[in-house]
Design a protein around this motif. Structure first.
Motif, short mmCIF file in Angstrom:
data_model
loop_
_atom_site.label_atom_id
_atom_site.label_comp_id
_atom_site.label_asym_id
_atom_site.label_seq_id
_atom_site.Cartn_x
_atom_site.Cartn_y
_atom_site.Cartn_z
N VAL A 108 -0.31 6.10 -8.80
CA VAL A 108 0.33 6.80 -7.67
C VAL A 108 0.94 8.11 -8.14
CG1 VAL A 108 2.26 6.70 -6.05
CG2 VAL A 108 0.74 4.71 -6.31
N ASP A 109 1.58 8.08 -9.29
CA ASP A 109 2.19 9.31 -9.83
C ASP A 109 1.13 10.38 -10.11
OD1 ASP A 109 4.64 8.13 -9.67
OD2 ASP A 109 4.80 7.64 -11.80
N ALA B 221 -0.18 0.53 -11.33
CA ALA B 221 -0.21 1.12 -9.99
C ALA B 221 0.73 2.33 -9.91
CB ALA B 221 0.17 0.08 -8.95
N LYS B 222 1.90 2.22 -10.54
CA LYS B 222 2.84 3.34 -10.53
C LYS B 222 2.26 4.56 -11.21
CE LYS B 222 7.57 4.62 -11.87
NZ LYS B 222 7.15 5.89 -12.50
N HIS C 279 -3.01 9.04 -6.64
CA HIS C 279 -3.92 8.06 -6.05
C HIS C 279 -3.22 7.23 -4.97
CE1 HIS C 279 -5.82 9.08 -9.88
NE2 HIS C 279 -6.96 8.64 -9.37
N ARG C 280 -4.00 6.65 -4.11
CA ARG C 280 -3.54 5.70 -3.10
C ARG C 280 -3.91 4.31 -3.57
NH1 ARG C 280 -0.20 5.84 1.54
NH2 ARG C 280 -0.89 4.25 3.04
N VAL C 281 -2.93 3.40 -3.65
CA VAL C 281 -3.20 2.07 -4.19
C VAL C 281 -2.90 1.00 -3.14
CG1 VAL C 281 -2.69 2.80 -6.56
CG2 VAL C 281 -0.89 1.74 -5.17
N LYS D 2 -8.62 6.13 -3.23
CA LYS D 2 -8.13 4.79 -2.93
C LYS D 2 -8.54 3.80 -4.02
CE LYS D 2 -8.59 5.68 2.04
NZ LYS D 2 -9.30 6.97 1.90
N GLU E 11 0.85 -1.18 0.00
CA GLU E 11 0.00 0.00 0.00
C GLU E 11 0.89 1.24 0.00
OE1 GLU E 11 -3.46 2.23 2.72
OE2 GLU E 11 -2.59 0.32 3.37
N TRP E 12 0.68 2.10 -0.97
CA TRP E 12 1.46 3.33 -1.02
C TRP E 12 0.73 4.37 -1.87
CZ3 TRP E 12 2.18 -0.51 -4.49
CH2 TRP E 12 2.55 -0.20 -5.80
N GLY E 13 1.29 5.56 -1.87
CA GLY E 13 0.66 6.68 -2.57
C GLY E 13 0.15 7.70 -1.58
#
Length: 406
Positions: free
Chosen positions: A121-122, A117-118, A125-127, A99, A91-93
């Motif tokens: 996030v860039d 996902a990258k 967003h939170r993934v 979410k 979980e990151w971002g």
């Protein structure tokens, strides 16, 4: 001398021999079972035995860059303890970003979403990604006790959501790929309130069952013991890990990376040895629970029989779009992304069946460049499909209607 009684007695003895030959093994087996049960009962100490859990590969692999899936491959990794064993979660971002929960398919673990996902996030967003039980670095509880069906996977998803320091139950978008699409759709049908958007990529769930081969029907129909089916599937998966070109892809004469051979395209931008094929081969060799979990998913997971639950989603979408007081699915539509060269999930059939079950007004379908590895080979169009719908939280017009699907 009359030989008839002698002949009769001889025939009777022959029959008795046949009866003994037939019944003796059965009686012996039942006697052995009874003896084993008596010994087990005599040695019972009042403490129930727990089902076997196949432990995931060791995570002491941080420096081994030659494996396709090192445990530090994604950010924000953690292990979540559950009654079924550990689940590996990433979980990151930005914590304030929208979410997005990802659910991967039957074979490749959650790293299949690495590129997508990258991008998300860039863009703020939170993934959250996780390995299904028996895949990647998640343990695999004994499938002979715990069938890998929608109830089983729903329990895992709820455990993953509850493990976050953030309140995911206040609302998140759900992205399911392949088998994960079937899982995500049925989860949404049972727990609709927190799922604000549902995105299905190359999704199972309503796959037409006649595509199952005769051999597979025999192997998955409880005709053979589990060890035989697992042995057969282990050989099959090893053979499938050898990348072979797909005819439809070979017919394409440009160099768009979405036309790369299925399963061979690198999952990560900086690790060329990590592909769907090499990752599956690694799991077959390194995770004792991978093959039994795979087999159980084929038997019991929502691949072909999701029609009733999908209809429920369509009904909720319809109610939402008509202004009803329905929580979840804010757009009143499901976004379906399909690969034009997918040899596993037919884009034509899936588009037809999804529209039939959900209702044409309740699904927005986009057929993109790529095969079944669509999230890897064409993450840019999964992030932002070409046309009049935007995937990553931006709004564009479709007639007088606006869609924000993530």
């Amino acid at each position: 001398m009359n030989s008839t009684p002698l002949a009769f007695r001889t025939k009777l003895l022959d029959r008795r021999d046949w009866y003994i030959a037939i019944t003796a093994p059965v009686i012996g087996y039942l006697a052995a079972r009874l003896l084993a049960n008596l010994i087990r009962a005599a040695s019972y100490n009042g403490v129930p035995s727990r089902p076997k859990i196949y432990r995931a590969p060791s995570q002491n692999l941080l420096t081994e860059r030659d494996i396709p899936y090192p445990p530090d491959a994604l950010s924000g990794g953690r292990d979540v303890s559950t009654p079924f064993g550990n689940t590996r979660v990433y979980e990151w971002g930005p914590e304030t970003g929208r979410k997005i929960l990802f659910v991967h398919g039957i074979s490749t673990p959650c790293i299949v979403f690495a590129r997508l996902a990258k991008r998300l996030v860039d863009s703020g967003h939170r993934v959250m990604l996780f390995d299904l039980y028996g895949r990647g670095y998640s343990d695999g509880p004994d499938p002979s006790i715990y069938r890998q069906d929608i109830g089983f996977f729903s329990a895992q998803i709820l455990s993953v959501l509850a493990s976050s320091s953030l309140n995911w139950m206040e609302g998140f978008s759900m992205v399911g790929y392949s088998l994960g699409g079937g899982i995500s759709a049925e989860f949404c049908s049972y727990y609709p309130h927190p799922v604000e958007s549902l995105i299905l990529i190359c999704s199972g769930g309503v796959t037409r069952p006649f595509k199952i081969s005769t051999v597979s029907k025999l192997m998955y129909n409880d005709l053979f013991p589990d060890w035989v089916v697992n042995w057969w599937m282990r050989r099959t998966l090893r053979a499938a890990s050898v990348v072979k070109p797909i005819d439809k892809v070979e017919e394409v004469h440009d160099d768009h990376r979405a036309h790369a051979e299925n399963s061979s395209f690198p999952i990560f931008e900086d690790r060329e040895n990590a592909s769907a094929a090499t990752t599956v081969a690694w799991q077959v060799a390194a995770h004792e629970g991978f093959v039994p979990s795979f087999v159980s998913s084929v038997k019991y997971a929502p691949i072909h029989d999701g029609h009733e639950r999908w209809r429920r989603i369509g009904e909720r979408c319809e109610e939402r779009r008509k202004g009803g007081q329905v929580r979840g699915l804010k757009e009143g539509k499901v976004l379906l992304l399909l690969g034009g060269y997918d040899a596993v999930i037919s884009s034509t059939e899936t588009a037809e069946d999804a529209a039939s079950v959900l209702g044409e007004e309740n699904v927005c379908t986009r057929v993109l460049e790529g095969g079944h590895d669509l999230p890897t080979v064409n993450s840019e169009e999964c992030f932002q499909p070409q046309g009049d719908v935007i995937f990553a939280g931006r709004t564009v017009s479709k007639g007088t209607e606006e869609l924000v699907l993530v």
